[in-house]
Design an enzyme around this catalytic site. Structure first.
Site, PDB file in Angstrom:
ATOM      1  CG  ASP A   1      91.306 -33.299  -3.109  1.00  0.00           C
ATOM      2  OD1 ASP A   1      91.668 -34.160  -2.067  1.00  0.00           O
ATOM      3  OD2 ASP A   1      89.913 -32.967  -3.114  1.00  0.00           O
TER       4      ASP A   1
ATOM      5  CG  HIS B   1      86.836 -36.347  -2.656  1.00  0.00           C
ATOM      6  ND1 HIS B   1      85.726 -36.503  -3.453  1.00  0.00           N
ATOM      7  CD2 HIS B   1      86.274 -34.494  -2.462  1.00  0.00           C
ATOM      8  CE1 HIS B   1      84.868 -35.925  -3.996  1.00  0.00           C
ATOM      9  NE2 HIS B   1      85.405 -34.456  -3.663  1.00  0.00           N
ATOM     10  CD  GLN B   2      93.033 -32.893   2.643  1.00  0.00           C
ATOM     11  OE1 GLN B   2      93.608 -34.110   2.636  1.00  0.00           O
ATOM     12  NE2 GLN B   2      93.603 -32.205   2.870  1.00  0.00           N
TER      13      GLN B   2
ATOM     14  CB  THR C   1      90.885 -30.650  -7.194  1.00  0.00           C
ATOM     15  OG1 THR C   1      90.792 -29.570  -8.230  1.00  0.00           O
ATOM     16  CG2 THR C   1      92.024 -30.772  -7.186  1.00  0.00           C
ATOM     17  CB  SER C   2      87.065 -31.931 -11.302  1.00  0.00           C
ATOM     18  OG  SER C   2      87.095 -32.991 -12.105  1.00  0.00           O
ATOM     19  NE  ARG C   3      82.266 -35.760  -7.808  1.00  0.00           N
ATOM     20  CZ  ARG C   3      82.181 -34.159  -6.938  1.00  0.00           C
ATOM     21  NH1 ARG C   3      83.466 -33.531  -6.858  1.00  0.00           N
ATOM     22  NH2 ARG C   3      81.115 -34.108  -5.853  1.00  0.00           N
TER      23      ARG C   3
ATOM     24  CD  GLU D   1      86.338 -39.520  -4.618  1.00  0.00           C
ATOM     25  OE1 GLU D   1      87.128 -39.278  -5.216  1.00  0.00           O
ATOM     26  OE2 GLU D   1      85.480 -39.206  -4.326  1.00  0.00           O
TER      27      GLU D   1
ATOM     28  NE  ARG E   1      78.914 -21.111  -8.390  1.00  0.00           N
ATOM     29  CZ  ARG E   1      77.625 -22.249  -9.071  1.00  0.00           C
ATOM     30  NH1 ARG E   1      78.444 -22.958  -9.636  1.00  0.00           N
ATOM     31  NH2 ARG E   1      76.380 -21.846  -9.105  1.00  0.00           N
ATOM     32  CB  ILE E   2      86.397 -24.221  -8.623  1.00  0.00           C
ATOM     33  CG1 ILE E   2      85.576 -25.030  -7.208  1.00  0.00           C
ATOM     34  CG2 ILE E   2      88.234 -25.123  -8.504  1.00  0.00           C
ATOM     35  CD1 ILE E   2      85.569 -27.049  -7.296  1.00  0.00           C
TER      36      ILE E   2
ATOM     37  CG  PHE F   1      84.740 -30.650   0.981  1.00  0.00           C
ATOM     38  CD1 PHE F   1      85.468 -31.741   0.559  1.00  0.00           C
ATOM     39  CD2 PHE F   1      84.038 -30.613   1.995  1.00  0.00           C
ATOM     40  CE1 PHE F   1      85.086 -33.610   1.010  1.00  0.00           C
ATOM     41  CE2 PHE F   1      83.681 -32.287   2.656  1.00  0.00           C
ATOM     42  CZ  PHE F   1      84.864 -33.236   1.964  1.00  0.00           C
TER      43      PHE F   1
HETATM   44  P1  NAD Z   1      80.596 -24.928 -11.640  1.00  0.00           P
HETATM   45  O1  NAD Z   1      78.787 -24.666 -12.320  1.00  0.00           O
HETATM   46  O2  NAD Z   1      81.001 -23.683 -11.185  1.00  0.00           O
HETATM   47  O3  NAD Z   1      81.525 -24.833 -13.013  1.00  0.00           O
HETATM   48  C1  NAD Z   1      82.130 -25.952 -13.877  1.00  0.00           C
HETATM   49  C2  NAD Z   1      82.245 -25.777 -14.949  1.00  0.00           C
HETATM   50  O4  NAD Z   1      82.598 -26.703 -15.673  1.00  0.00           O
HETATM   51  C3  NAD Z   1      81.336 -24.305 -15.957  1.00  0.00           C
HETATM   52  O5  NAD Z   1      81.864 -23.486 -16.613  1.00  0.00           O
HETATM   53  C4  NAD Z   1      81.285 -26.067 -17.205  1.00  0.00           C
HETATM   54  O6  NAD Z   1      80.400 -24.277 -17.907  1.00  0.00           O
HETATM   55  C5  NAD Z   1      82.594 -26.344 -17.420  1.00  0.00           C
HETATM   56  N1  NAD Z   1      82.111 -27.401 -17.798  1.00  0.00           N
HETATM   57  C6  NAD Z   1      80.917 -28.197 -18.206  1.00  0.00           C
HETATM   58  N2  NAD Z   1      81.214 -28.828 -18.983  1.00  0.00           N
HETATM   59  C7  NAD Z   1      82.088 -29.190 -19.735  1.00  0.00           C
HETATM   60  C8  NAD Z   1      83.048 -29.801 -20.444  1.00  0.00           C
HETATM   61  N3  NAD Z   1      82.893 -30.884 -21.497  1.00  0.00           N
HETATM   62  N4  NAD Z   1      84.290 -29.687 -20.952  1.00  0.00           N
HETATM   63  C9  NAD Z   1      84.702 -28.110 -20.162  1.00  0.00           C
HETATM   64  N5  NAD Z   1      83.799 -27.742 -19.602  1.00  0.00           N
HETATM   65  C10 NAD Z   1      82.817 -27.812 -19.043  1.00  0.00           C
HETATM   66  O7  NAD Z   1      81.138 -26.027 -10.360  1.00  0.00           O
HETATM   67  P2  NAD Z   1      82.421 -25.548  -9.767  1.00  0.00           P
HETATM   68  O8  NAD Z   1      81.898 -24.682  -8.510  1.00  0.00           O
HETATM   69  O9  NAD Z   1      83.869 -24.920 -10.450  1.00  0.00           O
HETATM   70  O10 NAD Z   1      82.922 -27.138  -9.233  1.00  0.00           O
HETATM   71  C11 NAD Z   1      83.608 -27.913 -10.222  1.00  0.00           C
HETATM   72  C12 NAD Z   1      83.957 -29.164  -9.767  1.00  0.00           C
HETATM   73  O11 NAD Z   1      83.866 -29.863  -9.065  1.00  0.00           O
HETATM   74  C13 NAD Z   1      82.447 -29.985  -9.530  1.00  0.00           C
HETATM   75  O12 NAD Z   1      81.345 -30.493 -10.736  1.00  0.00           O
HETATM   76  C14 NAD Z   1      82.646 -30.895  -8.247  1.00  0.00           C
HETATM   77  O13 NAD Z   1      82.853 -31.978  -9.443  1.00  0.00           O
HETATM   78  C15 NAD Z   1      84.313 -30.836  -7.830  1.00  0.00           C
HETATM   79  N6  NAD Z   1      84.165 -30.503  -7.011  1.00  0.00           N
HETATM   80  C16 NAD Z   1      85.020 -31.223  -5.955  1.00  0.00           C
HETATM   81  C17 NAD Z   1      84.984 -30.258  -4.849  1.00  0.00           C
HETATM   82  C18 NAD Z   1      86.317 -31.032  -4.267  1.00  0.00           C
HETATM   83  O14 NAD Z   1      86.503 -31.619  -2.732  1.00  0.00           O
HETATM   84  N7  NAD Z   1      87.350 -31.971  -4.496  1.00  0.00           N
HETATM   85  C19 NAD Z   1      84.667 -29.880  -3.869  1.00  0.00           C
HETATM   86  C20 NAD Z   1      83.796 -29.077  -4.354  1.00  0.00           C
HETATM   87  C21 NAD Z   1      83.865 -29.310  -6.037  1.00  0.00           C
END
Ligand code: NAD
Length: 334
Positions: free
Chosen positions: A258, A295-296, A232-234, A263, A154-155, A298
């Site tokens: 982020d 971590h902002q 911005t993932s983890r 953290e 999604r992101i 969201f």
């Molecule tokens: P999502 O589940 O819609 O998308 C994650 C994508 O990663 C999927 O398409 C999945 O197939 C892919 N993936 C899984 N394993 C993988 C790998 N080994 N290599 C490459 N791609 C792989 O999730 P999303 O809503 O897009 O969110 C993504 C991440 O963003 C979350 O898991 C979360 O950790 C992080 N996040 C951060 C914040 C923030 O405030 N910074 C907020 C929301 C989410």
């Protein structure tokens, strides 16, 4: 339902309390984090509402189960802090908010890219100091740059959409391809090719056993000199020590974070009057080409509103039917 809300900040109280007018749960807010030390405080709550840095390991889940907790309602999308197998073992159901607003994180990702690319973080301070020299502020254009997106869920897709508008060339890597990204012109390639070809690499995959320290010494070595990395993932998706070394050598040209692996010792609280003990984090702050936010990604009104409604709805569904919407099960770990 009686719900203990852990790690509750003022904005959690505000958005959850307002949304709760429609749901009528009995919410108890706890500023403290859920951990092995604090788990006993949550006795008597059938539902516990947790956030990204609350600890939900085997010991914590066992304690909660023994105390009568039957539902963990995560008010976030990621669930890397939950031992999902242990939760299943103790018959605790886990629900989350999978898609509150991908645009919040995607737009924050762009904020980091644009700030670093045009040095606006440095310009802001300089102009306030009456220094209007442009020396050292030379930027580069996003148009025609190659951006590698790792994780096109999604992101990642929302980021691809925005970058498409900027006229970027898009490379993508994911374990599952997203047709919407292909339609935007993104080309799915192997990781090595993405590392070699990208001017900017942005991370949007979850943290799991396959992505822990995905960006390590070996990955960095394959990247272009001067590459910009955005996470911005983890935090755990990058090996921070390897990044520091690559920043010192100039191999990484810009870094936007982020999220940060350690953290939970820092973020979401005011430590401005304390001496920060994390030397790696402090080293990162010394680089002029590093931009860190706490971590902002969201943190928008729209996202908090969605998070509050979906979290309370998840709890209501469980209370009324014993069924779970947006459930996290071990099937998601595969
Ligand atoms: P999502 O589940 O819609 O998308 C994650 C994508 O990663 C999927 O398409 C999945 O197939 C892919 N993936 C899984 N394993 C993988 C790998 N080994 N290599 C490459 N791609 C792989 O999730 P999303 O809503 O897009 O969110 C993504 C991440 O963003 C979350 O898991 C979360 O950790 C992080 N996040 C951060 C914040 C923030 O405030 N910074 C907020 C929301 C989410």
């Amino acid at each position: 339902m009686k719900v203990a809300v852990c790690s509750a900040q003022s904005y959690d109280r505000e958005f959850l309390s307002e949304a709760n007018a429609n749901f009528k749960h009995e919410l108890a807010f706890f500023e403290g984090r859920l951990s092995e030390e604090s788990a006993k405080l949550f006795a008597g709550f059938p539902a516990v509402c947790a956030f990204v840095n609350d600890v939900l390991n085997d010991n914590v889940l066992r304690t909660l189960a023994e105390q009568g907790t039957r539902l963990i309602a995560l008010r976030c999308a990621g669930f890397n802090n939950v031992d999902v197998l242990a939760a299943e073992n103790y018959a605790i159901r886990v629900v989350r908010v999978p898609a509150y607003s991908p645009h919040s994180v995607a737009e924050h990702t762009l904020a980091l890219i644009l700030t670093l690319n045009r040095n606006t973080h440095r310009a802001y301070n300089r102009v306030r100091d009456g220094n209007f020299s442009l020396a050292g502020l030379l930027g580069s254009e996003l148009h025609d740059r190659t951006v590698g997106i790792i994780g096109t869920g999604r992101i990642g897709q929302a980021v691809a959409q925005i970058l498409h508008g900027f006229g970027c060339r898009l490379l993508a890597y994911d374990v599952a391809q997203n047709d919407q990204c292909t339609a935007l012109g993104a080309r799915y390639v192997a990781l090595d090719e993405l590392y070699r070809e990208s001017d900017i690499i942005t991370l949007h995959c979850p943290l799991n056993q396959n992505t822990l320290h995905l960006i390590d010494d070996n990955a960095l070595r394959l990247m272009k000199r001067g590459v910009m990395i955005i996470n911005t993932s983890r935090g755990g998706v990058v090996d921070t020590n390897a990044l520091v070394a690559a920043l010192k050598s100039g191999h990484v040209g810009h870094l936007g974070l982020d999220v940060y692996e350690q953290e939970d010792d820092l973020f979401f609280r005011d430590l401005s009057a304390h001496v920060i003990q994390d030397d790696v984090f402090e080293r990162l702050l010394t680089f002029p080409n590093v931009l860190i936010t706490g971590h902002q990604g969201f943190f928008t009104t729209e996202a908090l509103d969605n998070i509050a409604h979906t979290t309370l709805e998840n709890i209501s569904t469980f209370e009324q039917s014993g069924q779970c919407r947006n459930e996290v099960t071990s099937a998601l770990l595969r």
